[in-house]
Write an enzyme that holds these catalytic residues in place. Structure first.
Site, PDB file in Angstrom:
ATOM      1  N   ASN A  60       0.744  -1.350  -0.082  1.00 57.75           N
ATOM      2  CA  ASN A  60       0.084  -0.030   0.032  1.00 57.75           C
ATOM      3  C   ASN A  60       0.964   1.243  -0.079  1.00 57.75           C
ATOM      4  OD1 ASN A  60      -1.785  -2.273   2.010  1.00 57.75           O
ATOM      5  ND2 ASN A  60      -2.736  -1.446   0.061  1.00 57.75           N
ATOM      6  N   LEU A 117       0.992   6.958   0.518  1.00 61.95           N
ATOM      7  CA  LEU A 117       0.361   5.925   1.073  1.00 61.95           C
ATOM      8  C   LEU A 117      -1.045   5.738   0.334  1.00 61.95           C
ATOM      9  CD1 LEU A 117       1.548   7.031   4.092  1.00 61.95           C
ATOM     10  CD2 LEU A 117       1.081   4.534   3.986  1.00 61.95           C
ATOM     11  N   CYS A 118      -1.419   4.346   0.087  1.00 65.90           N
ATOM     12  CA  CYS A 118      -3.076   4.196  -0.305  1.00 65.90           C
ATOM     13  C   CYS A 118      -3.838   3.566   1.035  1.00 65.90           C
ATOM     14  CB  CYS A 118      -2.833   3.172  -1.249  1.00 65.90           C
ATOM     15  SG  CYS A 118      -4.703   2.724  -2.030  1.00 65.90           S
ATOM     16  N   LEU A 119      -4.201   4.607   1.736  1.00 66.25           N
ATOM     17  CA  LEU A 119      -4.913   4.323   2.967  1.00 66.25           C
ATOM     18  C   LEU A 119      -6.073   4.941   3.248  1.00 66.25           C
ATOM     19  CD1 LEU A 119      -4.545   2.949   5.990  1.00 66.25           C
ATOM     20  CD2 LEU A 119      -3.458   5.046   6.546  1.00 66.25           C
TER      21      LEU A 119
END
Length: 151
Positions: free
Chosen positions: A80, A87-89
């Protein structure tokens, strides 16, 4: 100038000092409360254990109604995390809530380290290794842990 965002960030900073979450730290850069340097220690009993991962958090005047931009400065091999360190959050995007503070963001990232969302990978190679070849994934993560000590 004292804005709502700046006041809130000062409250977040005081909380980080008086009640710091385990394994994370953060503080504003000198003379700019809108930019923070942060460190996440890799959680115990995970491939990230003992890593010291540096991040930068950038806040806008709309904080806390708008999430900060958070980016790893340290090299990171994770499903992620993009190659750029971004970030991919979900809580930094569509699931953001003004109730989240700096501590909540950092502990969520710390938790994500060992519990990636492979359904929405930012790093396809890391995601595939995590799913199909955990031994190689762990080896690659341990390499980034060792590099984190040099930062």
């Amino acid at each position: 100038m004292s804005t709502a965002a700046r006041r809130r960030l000062m409250r977040d900073f005081k909380r980080m000092q008086t009640d710091p979450p385990a394994g994370v730290s953060a503080s504003p850069v000198p003379d700019n409360v809108m930019t923070w340097n942060a460190v996440i220690i890799g959680p115990a009993d995970t491939p990230f254990e003992d890593g010291t991962f540096r991040l930068v958090m950038q806040f806008e005047e709309q904080y806390p109604n708008k999430p900060p931009q958070v980016k790893f400065i340290s090299e990171m091999f994770h499903p992620n995390v993009y190659a750029t360190g971004e970030l991919c959050l979900d809580i930094l995007q569509n699931r953001w809530s003004p109730t989240y503070d700096v501590a909540a963001v950092l502990t969520s990232i710390q938790s994500l380290l060992n519990d990636p969302n492979t359904g929405s990978p930012a790093n396809v190679e890391a995601s595939n290794l995590y799913k199909d070849n955990r031994k190689e994934y762990t080896k690659r993560v341990r390499e980034t842990v060792e590099k984190s000590w040099e930062d």
